[in-house]
Scaffold this motif. Structure first.
Motif, PDB file in Angstrom:
ATOM      1  N   LYS A  78       0.946  -1.261  -0.065  1.00  0.00           N
ATOM      2  CA  LYS A  78       0.023  -0.065  -0.048  1.00  0.00           C
ATOM      3  C   LYS A  78       0.853   1.195  -0.162  1.00  0.00           C
ATOM      4  O   LYS A  78       1.999   1.210   0.590  1.00  0.00           O
ATOM      5  N   ALA A  79       0.201   2.316  -0.436  1.00  0.00           N
ATOM      6  CA  ALA A  79       1.216   3.712  -0.471  1.00  0.00           C
ATOM      7  C   ALA A  79       1.120   4.115   0.855  1.00  0.00           C
ATOM      8  O   ALA A  79      -0.083   4.098   1.687  1.00  0.00           O
ATOM      9  N   ALA A  80       2.110   4.649   1.359  1.00  0.00           N
ATOM     10  CA  ALA A  80       2.289   5.522   2.735  1.00  0.00           C
ATOM     11  C   ALA A  80       1.240   6.774   2.472  1.00  0.00           C
ATOM     12  O   ALA A  80       0.965   7.136   1.470  1.00  0.00           O
ATOM     13  N   THR A  81       0.889   7.098   3.381  1.00  0.00           N
ATOM     14  CA  THR A  81       0.042   8.401   3.395  1.00  0.00           C
ATOM     15  C   THR A  81       0.906   9.471   3.014  1.00  0.00           C
ATOM     16  O   THR A  81       2.131   9.612   3.362  1.00  0.00           O
ATOM     17  N   SER A  82       0.434  10.186   1.934  1.00  0.00           N
ATOM     18  CA  SER A  82       1.260  11.279   1.171  1.00  0.00           C
ATOM     19  C   SER A  82       0.936  12.472   1.275  1.00  0.00           C
ATOM     20  O   SER A  82      -0.285  12.719   1.003  1.00  0.00           O
ATOM     21  N   SER A  83       1.503  13.382   1.358  1.00  0.00           N
ATOM     22  CA  SER A  83       1.329  14.838   1.348  1.00  0.00           C
ATOM     23  C   SER A  83       2.374  15.702   0.541  1.00  0.00           C
ATOM     24  O   SER A  83       3.379  15.414   0.827  1.00  0.00           O
TER      25      SER A  83
END
Length: 166
Positions: A78-83
Motif C-alpha cells: 500500500k502507499a504511505a500516507t502522502s502529502s
C-alpha cells in the motif's frame, strides 16, 4: 574495488509535477505531458515539505509448530500516507484551485532531477483527500497541506522522458 558515489541533496535537484492526465497505461508521461501539456504544473518551487510517496508492505506472520521463531512473508503493498505542504500565496489561489478536494491526477516525482533516461521517475495516480491551511502565530511563512490518496499502483523507477527532437 571501491566505487565513487555522487551524493546529492534533494532540494534544488528533485522536481515534482502535478499532471491532470497521462495517456500511457504505464503511467509514464511523455516529455510534452510532463512539461507543456494541458494541466501540467511544476510544483517544485512552491513546496516547503514532502511526506510519504513510497510503497510500504505489511508482512504476514507465518509461525509454525516446528519452530519457536515466527517467520513472515511479504503481504499486501500500500502507499504511505502522502502529502505536500505548500507556501501560501497572498496574491493568488492557483495551487489551491489546482489541488482542490476531490481533484484527480498524477503526482510525478523526478527524484534525481530532470535528467533524461535516468530511471528516477515515480508517478503516483492520486485524488486530493484534503487541503487545509496550517495556522501559526510564530514567525514563519503561511502554508497549507494537501493530503493525497494514492488510487492505483504507482509506477516507480521509470526513465525520465527525453526532450523532444528539434
Amino acid at each position: 574495488m571501491a566505487s565513487t558515489q555522487q551524493r546529492f541533496m534533494r532540494r534544488g535537484i528533485t522536481k515534482i509535477y502535478f499532471l491532470k492526465t497521462i495517456a500511457a497505461p504505464t503511467n509514464i508521461p511523455t516529455r510534452a505531458e510532463l512539461t507543456t501539456g494541458p494541466g501540467a504544473t511544476d510544483l517544485s518551487r512552491l513546496i516547503s515539505d514532502v511526506e510519504g510517496w513510497a510503497l510500504e508492505n505489511t508482512p504476514l506472520e507465518t509461525p509454525d509448530l516446528g519452530n519457536a521463531f515466527a517467520s513472515s512473508i511479504p503481504g499486501e503493498d500500500k502507499a504511505a500516507t502522502s502529502s505536500l505542504t505548500f507556501y501560501e500565496d497572498l496574491a493568488s489561489e492557483t495551487v489551491e484551485t489546482l489541488l482542490s478536494k476531490g481533484t484527480t491526477g498524477y503526482v510525478v516525482i523526478l527524484r534525481k532531477g530532470d535528467v533524461p533516461a535516468s530511471k528516477s521517475l515515480d508517478a503516483f495516480p492520486v485524488r486530493v483527500a484534503s487541503r487545509a491551511a496550517s495556522y501559526s502565530t510564530g514567525t514563519e511563512p503561511a502554508k497549507f497541506k494537501v493530503v493525497f490518496a494514492v488510487t492505483d499502483i504507482p509506477t516507480l523507477d521509470a526513465a525520465v522522458p527525453a526532450p523532444a527532437a528539434g
